[in-house]
Design a protein around this motif. Structure first.
Motif, PDB file in Angstrom:
ATOM      1  N   VAL A  23       0.845  -1.177   0.000  1.00  0.00           N
ATOM      2  CA  VAL A  23       0.000   0.000   0.000  1.00  0.00           C
ATOM      3  C   VAL A  23       0.892   1.242   0.000  1.00  0.00           C
ATOM      4  CG1 VAL A  23      -1.682   1.311   1.327  1.00  0.00           C
ATOM      5  CG2 VAL A  23      -1.884  -1.168   1.158  1.00  0.00           C
ATOM      6  N   PRO A  24       0.635   2.218  -0.876  1.00  0.00           N
ATOM      7  CA  PRO A  24       1.506   3.401  -0.956  1.00  0.00           C
ATOM      8  C   PRO A  24       1.640   4.097   0.394  1.00  0.00           C
ATOM      9  CG  PRO A  24      -0.022   3.367  -2.798  1.00  0.00           C
ATOM     10  CD  PRO A  24      -0.457   2.293  -1.865  1.00  0.00           C
ATOM     11  N   ARG A  25       2.883   4.467   0.707  1.00  0.00           N
ATOM     12  CA  ARG A  25       3.188   5.178   1.948  1.00  0.00           C
ATOM     13  C   ARG A  25       3.134   6.672   1.657  1.00  0.00           C
ATOM     14  NH1 ARG A  25       6.340   2.657   5.707  1.00  0.00           N
ATOM     15  NH2 ARG A  25       7.888   4.346   5.723  1.00  0.00           N
ATOM     16  N   ILE A  26       2.338   7.396   2.402  1.00  0.00           N
ATOM     17  CA  ILE A  26       2.077   8.816   2.145  1.00  0.00           C
ATOM     18  C   ILE A  26       2.704   9.672   3.229  1.00  0.00           C
ATOM     19  CG2 ILE A  26       0.299  10.548   1.711  1.00  0.00           C
ATOM     20  CD1 ILE A  26       0.291   8.211  -0.282  1.00  0.00           C
ATOM     21  N   LEU A  51      -4.164   3.506   1.004  1.00  0.00           N
ATOM     22  CA  LEU A  51      -2.909   4.194   1.300  1.00  0.00           C
ATOM     23  C   LEU A  51      -2.625   4.089   2.787  1.00  0.00           C
ATOM     24  CD1 LEU A  51      -3.763   7.039   2.822  1.00  0.00           C
ATOM     25  CD2 LEU A  51      -4.182   7.813   0.495  1.00  0.00           C
ATOM     26  N   ASP A  52      -1.417   4.493   3.125  1.00  0.00           N
ATOM     27  CA  ASP A  52      -1.001   4.472   4.525  1.00  0.00           C
ATOM     28  C   ASP A  52      -0.267   5.770   4.832  1.00  0.00           C
ATOM     29  OD1 ASP A  52      -0.359   3.757   7.105  1.00  0.00           O
ATOM     30  OD2 ASP A  52       1.319   2.454   6.523  1.00  0.00           O
ATOM     31  N   LEU A  53      -0.836   6.619   5.682  1.00  0.00           N
ATOM     32  CA  LEU A  53      -0.159   7.842   6.100  1.00  0.00           C
ATOM     33  C   LEU A  53       0.923   7.462   7.104  1.00  0.00           C
ATOM     34  CD1 LEU A  53       0.048  10.959   6.089  1.00  0.00           C
ATOM     35  CD2 LEU A  53      -1.588  10.972   7.986  1.00  0.00           C
ATOM     36  N   VAL A  54       2.180   7.682   6.712  1.00  0.00           N
ATOM     37  CA  VAL A  54       3.282   7.255   7.578  1.00  0.00           C
ATOM     38  C   VAL A  54       3.964   8.418   8.271  1.00  0.00           C
ATOM     39  CG1 VAL A  54       3.689   5.162   6.241  1.00  0.00           C
ATOM     40  CG2 VAL A  54       4.919   7.268   5.644  1.00  0.00           C
ATOM     41  N   SER A  69      -1.005   6.722  16.092  1.00  0.00           N
ATOM     42  CA  SER A  69       0.286   6.525  16.781  1.00  0.00           C
ATOM     43  C   SER A  69       1.380   6.078  15.839  1.00  0.00           C
ATOM     44  CB  SER A  69       0.113   5.510  17.903  1.00  0.00           C
ATOM     45  OG  SER A  69      -0.348   4.261  17.376  1.00  0.00           O
ATOM     46  N   SER A  70       1.011   5.535  14.665  1.00  0.00           N
ATOM     47  CA  SER A  70       2.018   5.052  13.719  1.00  0.00           C
ATOM     48  C   SER A  70       2.554   6.146  12.815  1.00  0.00           C
ATOM     49  CB  SER A  70       1.430   3.935  12.860  1.00  0.00           C
ATOM     50  OG  SER A  70       0.344   4.434  12.076  1.00  0.00           O
ATOM     51  N   ASP A  78      13.055  17.746   5.061  1.00  0.00           N
ATOM     52  CA  ASP A  78      14.431  17.247   5.128  1.00  0.00           C
ATOM     53  C   ASP A  78      14.586  16.271   6.282  1.00  0.00           C
ATOM     54  OD1 ASP A  78      15.235  18.657   2.921  1.00  0.00           O
ATOM     55  OD2 ASP A  78      16.115  20.325   4.039  1.00  0.00           O
ATOM     56  N   ASP A  79      14.030  16.632   7.440  1.00  0.00           N
ATOM     57  CA  ASP A  79      14.111  15.731   8.590  1.00  0.00           C
ATOM     58  C   ASP A  79      13.396  14.424   8.301  1.00  0.00           C
ATOM     59  OD1 ASP A  79      15.466  17.714   9.953  1.00  0.00           O
ATOM     60  OD2 ASP A  79      13.681  18.439  11.012  1.00  0.00           O
ATOM     61  N   LEU A  80      12.235  14.532   7.662  1.00  0.00           N
ATOM     62  CA  LEU A  80      11.437  13.341   7.353  1.00  0.00           C
ATOM     63  C   LEU A  80      12.205  12.393   6.431  1.00  0.00           C
ATOM     64  CD1 LEU A  80       7.668  13.396   6.426  1.00  0.00           C
ATOM     65  CD2 LEU A  80       9.273  12.060   5.067  1.00  0.00           C
ATOM     66  N   LEU A  81      12.812  12.944   5.384  1.00  0.00           N
ATOM     67  CA  LEU A  81      13.537  12.115   4.436  1.00  0.00           C
ATOM     68  C   LEU A  81      14.818  11.560   5.040  1.00  0.00           C
ATOM     69  CD1 LEU A  81      13.080  14.307   1.221  1.00  0.00           C
ATOM     70  CD2 LEU A  81      11.819  12.239   1.834  1.00  0.00           C
TER      71      LEU A  81
END
Length: 691
Positions: A23-26, A51-54, A69-70, A78-81
């Motif tokens: 499932v695409p990670r968003i 989809l999955d909001l990550v 919580s996930s 930048d921090d996220l990547l």
């Protein structure tokens, strides 16, 4: 978890074509403002398992408990990547000036991108982003949600099947209101640039950008090369850098014209729309409601359409190779508009005399006087506010100013900016009294082809030099036809009584403008040659006079017929020749030696005809005088609209053979007073003694 197909090609597809194995990670960057809508939409789709909001990135994350919580929370993309989150799709709902750097970072990390509109703050940035997406082999969807409407192909089908006839033009209109709080929501709101970086916020590039892009789409302009030219006329009533009330006119490479007339300073908010004007009707698409209204001689029909969510479309494109509904390259036409706005002179502040502030505090908002009517008029005429001579707009530079006693009493326009179906031609507007009262109108909403003071004929060998619909004997009514001509100036000379050395000034001190004009058909072939002379001078401290002499002759070696609706069978419809369109007039009184009132004067013949009343609260009288031997009937309209003309071909055409010509002359006295018949007699007597 999906499995690879047993029939898969041995050649590995590109990342954007490959069906994801999970499932695409968003990841969502920006969760406030419009980001809140994205957050809600992602939650809706996550509930269906597509989809999955990550992760989200925002310096100000949502309140505790708003996210699962996930979902990892970061301050920046930048921090996220850097954390190794590895999203498949990054949604950007961030300030305009951040779109390109953030999108490029997401593409470089291997993600497809959904970026809010506008995709970039300049054309060069847009081209950078296009190159980055192509290099990365990733998808970029732009958040023009209206492009997901099933109503757009429906409008295209209506145009293609000819239901509304040949297209005359298109308009995109929006009358919205925005408060002080709207422009205080962020540092970049209402800015053209911020800390040296382009922002290009504004009514056409942000708030009502969907009106522009929807209009472009219907006009067939998607990519950058689909736009031939863009005219801008930008203003603001809010204390901002950016425009909030503007007209943007786009000429497409395919020859269509889209006029976008937009404001955030309306008294009340209405549904924005895109209208296609055709020769047999019109189609108006209310894009926020996905509703289409088609009006033809057969009546009106309405239809409401569904809409594909652009994020769902992006996910579908990733998994099945479906086409994006709002691809980055398809925003090229919109970026041509944004670039024209970015490089245009700074928007002008609308004079406070024409603005009323309503509400208080953060809820206060400006209302530009009469803006709803002006937006409608601009759309109908495909004209800018300057071209409409709106009092708070930048003055449109005329070819010549007529002055009397040091006061500007008339402005000559060459007509080159007039839309083709209004038969472009030279004219005078505005014409004023010596005290400054405007006594002409042009491009009014009721007849946008009426142009101040000038010469126009509806039938010259079957060519319409009047504008608008044509009355034909066969149809027995007015019909739209592609028969509009153009009158262009080929040469001119001026002589001013007020010049220090007025070469050519006549002994009586008249100022003059002499022109040679060419009347051309739709094919560009000359039909008539005209010699036109304007003269003007003071009469007394409250009155000045304007004289128009014109001579028409065939331009080639064939006879030319000068006709009118009257000569084509319309009773009492013999207008054509000299025409003066007046503005709204209170207490109008129209009279001549033949009687008074429209019914008595229309079609009558007399030496003079007078019109008096108050224009915008100021009194004025116009006295139209003809030569003693003139037998042309007066054309008079009071009830439907205010206008006076002399009919060159009242009920029979005038046939000119090669070498022949027709000459007409009229003098108009323009006074600041409400004159009576005795006053008019004295003025005309003085003119006769002078001549």
């Amino acid at each position: 978890m999906s499995q690879p197909s047993a029939f898969a090609s041995p050649v590995a597809p590109s990342p954007s074509e490959q069906a994801p194995s999970t499932v695409p990670r968003i990841a969502l960057v920006g969760v406030h403002g419009f980001g809140e809508r994205h957050l809600a939409n992602v939650a809706r789709l996550q509930a269906t398992g597509v989809l999955d909001l990550v992760a989200i990135a925002d310096p100000h994350p949502p309140r505790d408990g708003a996210l699962g919580s996930s979902v990892a929370v970061f301050e920046t993309l930048d921090d996220l990547l850097a954390a190794g989150t590895a999203p498949d799709v990054v949604i950007l709902a961030t300030p305009i000036q951040t779109h390109v750097p953030l999108a490029k970072a997401a593409l470089a990390a291997g993600a497809d991108v959904y970026v809010e509109k506008p995709p970039a703050a300049s054309l060069s940035q847009f081209q950078e982003l296009l190159a980055a997406a192509e290099s990365a082999g990733r998808l970029v969807q732009v958040g023009f949600q209206s492009l997901g409407s099933a109503g757009l192909p429906a409008v295209g089908e209506i145009i293609a099947n000819g239901e509304i006839g040949d297209v005359l033009g298109l308009s995109a209109t929006g009358t919205w209101l925005r408060t002080r709080a709207y422009f205080q929501r962020s540092r970049w709101a209402g800015k053209r640039s911020l800390d040296g970086t382009d922002v290009v916020d504004g009514v056409a590039t942000n708030a009502l950008a969907h009106a522009v892009v929807t209009g472009l789409s219907i006009a067939g302009a998607h990519r950058l090369e689909d736009v031939a030219a863009v005219d801008t006329d930008l203003y603001h009533a809010h204390p901002t850098e950016s425009d909030d009330t503007s007209v943007i006119r786009v000429r497409t490479a395919g020859g269509r014209v889209l006029a976008c007339a937009l404001t955030l300073c309306a008294a009340e908010q209405t549904l924005p729309s895109v209208t296609v004007f055709g020769m047999a009707g019109k189609a108006e698409f209310f894009y926020t409601a996905d509703e289409l209204v088609v009006t033809t001689a057969d009546g009106e029909r309405r239809e409401v359409f569904g809409r594909t969510d652009l994020l769902e479309n992006l996910l579908d494109a990733r998994s099945s190779g479906a086409e994006l509904l709002s691809p980055l390259a398809g925003s090229g036409a919109f970026m041509a508009v944004l670039e024209a706005i970015r490089t245009a002179p700074a928007p002008s502040q609308i004079d406070a005399r024409y603005v009323t502030w309503e509400g208080s505090g953060d809820d206060a908002h400006p209302v530009v006087h009469g803006i709803a009517e002006l937006i409608s008029r601009a759309a109908l005429a495909q004209a800018t506010f300057s071209e409409l001579a709106v009092p708070w707009a930048r003055p449109l530079q005329p070819a010549v100013h007529f002055t009397v006693a040091g006061r500007a009493v008339a402005s000559y326009q060459d007509g080159s900016r007039i839309r083709p179906s209004s038969s472009p031609r030279p004219y005078l507007h505005p014409v004023r009294t010596l005290a400054g009262t405007v006594v002409t109108d042009h491009q009014p909403a009721d007849h946008v082809w009426h142009l101040g003071v000038g010469v126009a004929l509806q039938d010259v060998n079957g060519i319409n030099f009047w504008g608008g619909r044509t009355y034909t004997r066969d149809a027995g009514e007015y019909v739209w036809r592609p028969d509009h001509g153009t009158v262009v100036r080929t040469s001119s000379t001026t002589a001013s009584a007020e010049d220090p050395c007025p070469d050519g000034q006549d002994p009586d001190g008249d100022s003059s403008l002499s022109e040679e004009l060419c009347w051309k058909g739709p094919d560009g072939v000359a039909v008539l040659r005209e010699q036109r002379n304007w003269t003007w001078a003071a009469v007394d401290p409250r009155t000045w006079r304007l004289t128009l002499d014109f001579t028409l002759a065939p331009a080639g070696g064939v006879p030319v017929s000068l006709g009118s609706p009257g000569s084509n069978g319309r009773p009492q419809g013999g207008y054509g020749g000299f025409f003066w369109r007046l503005p709204a007039c209170a207490g109008a009184r129209v009279w001549s030696p033949a009687g008074s009132g429209e019914a008595a004067l229309h079609g009558s013949v007399s030496r003079w005809l007078a019109w008096s009343g108050t224009f915008d609260g100021e009194p004025a009288t116009l006295v139209f005088t003809a030569p003693e031997d003139c037998r042309d009937p007066w054309f008079v309209r009071v009830a439907g609209y205010p206008g006076v003309g002399q009919s060159l071909a009242w009920d029979e055409p005038v046939l000119l053979h090669p070498g022949e010509s027709v000459h007409r002359s009229i003098t108009v006295l323009v006074s600041d007073a409400l004159l009576g018949t005795a006053d008019i007699g004295s003025l005309i007597g003085a003119l006769e003694r002078r001549s």
